[in-house]
Design an enzyme around this catalytic site. Sequence first.
Site, PDB file in Angstrom:
ATOM      1  N   HIS A 183       0.980  -1.314   0.031  1.00  0.00           N
ATOM      2  CA  HIS A 183      -0.165   0.123   0.154  1.00  0.00           C
ATOM      3  C   HIS A 183       0.827   1.299   0.189  1.00  0.00           C
ATOM      4  CE1 HIS A 183      -3.590  -1.946   0.326  1.00  0.00           C
ATOM      5  NE2 HIS A 183      -3.241  -2.891   1.208  1.00  0.00           N
ATOM      6  N   GLU A 210      -5.644 -11.955   7.617  1.00  0.00           N
ATOM      7  CA  GLU A 210      -6.700 -10.685   7.795  1.00  0.00           C
ATOM      8  C   GLU A 210      -8.129 -10.758   7.078  1.00  0.00           C
ATOM      9  OE1 GLU A 210      -4.211  -7.471   5.870  1.00  0.00           O
ATOM     10  OE2 GLU A 210      -3.542  -8.865   4.272  1.00  0.00           O
ATOM     11  N   ASP A 265      -8.531  -4.862   7.454  1.00  0.00           N
ATOM     12  CA  ASP A 265      -8.987  -5.901   6.095  1.00  0.00           C
ATOM     13  C   ASP A 265      -9.912  -6.793   7.010  1.00  0.00           C
ATOM     14  OD1 ASP A 265      -8.323  -5.386   3.440  1.00  0.00           O
ATOM     15  OD2 ASP A 265      -6.203  -5.603   3.985  1.00  0.00           O
TER      16      ASP A 265
HETATM   17  C1  3PY Z   1      -4.794  -4.024   7.537  1.00  0.00           C
HETATM   18  O1  3PY Z   1      -5.094  -3.723   8.669  1.00  0.00           O
HETATM   19  O2  3PY Z   1      -5.437  -4.725   6.843  1.00  0.00           O
HETATM   20  C2  3PY Z   1      -3.371  -3.936   7.073  1.00  0.00           C
HETATM   21  O3  3PY Z   1      -2.865  -4.485   6.169  1.00  0.00           O
HETATM   22  C3  3PY Z   1      -2.568  -3.217   7.986  1.00  0.00           C
HETATM   23  O4  3PY Z   1      -1.511  -2.874   7.338  1.00  0.00           O
HETATM   24 MG    MG Z   2      -4.348  -5.502   4.915  1.00  0.00          MG
END
Ligand code: 3PY
Ligand code: MG
Length: 246
Positions: free
Chosen positions: A42, A143, A169
């Site tokens: 990102h 995530e 996520d």
């Molecule tokens: C998230 O919180 O999804 C991340 O990838 C943090 O870096």
């Molecule tokens: Mg993420």
Amino acid sequence: MLREILDGGKAALGGWCVVPGSFTAEVMARAGFDWICIDIQHGLMGQQDMVGMLQGVAATAVPSMVRVPWNDPGWIMKALDAGAAGVIVPMVNSPEEAAAAAGACRYPPEGYRSWGPTRVSLGVPDYGPELANRSVICAVMVETVSALDRLDEIVAVKGVDAVFIGPSDFAVSMGFPPRSDEPEHRRRLEAVPAVCRSHGVIAGIACGSSELAARWRDAGYTMLALPSDMVLLRRAATEMLDTMRR
Ligand code: 3PY
Ligand code: MG
């Protein structure tokens, strides 16, 4: 070095770089973080920026990790060849995907990394498959709900050194806004460190503030990524302007 820092049992505080440039990366490293992550997923960087940023961080004694854009062996191997001590691999949703990430990090017979340590071996006369396999850290990102449902299988995969939680996520995959602090989101993430510990795997998490970092540390996470360079810059600038204009 990175392994000792992350495996030491104490909270290891990470600096997170999303602003392209070797100088900002060096500034972050000099601020005293225990480890630095260069976020190619990102962050606004490409491969050339990544190399310069690894060099900037290497001017200090702080080890660097790279968050690769995806669970892609090509990117994992490029990051490690360029000098990252470990990788953070996004969106790992199953033990099979975890095995693919872990295998990309290690030379045979433990994995399927291809030989070509272009930068990482510079000045390391004994660099070789055995040393590289022993030192590298493979952190897989859990995530999504489907990944967390299979956490006990993911931590059992050989070569998974750390599980790194992406709370945003994960919230999105639960149907909540990215920054939500719903009790169910919190409850599920608080259960992660015990599962990791039972397999000798490091528990890591991205923390949007020092308050959240303290919360997750108290819940047993030891690999704590603090807010990014961009967030720190914007917060400091906004606070100063608010003070001056009050
Ligand atoms: C998230 O919180 O999804 C991340 O990838 C943090 O870096
Ligand atoms: Mg993420």
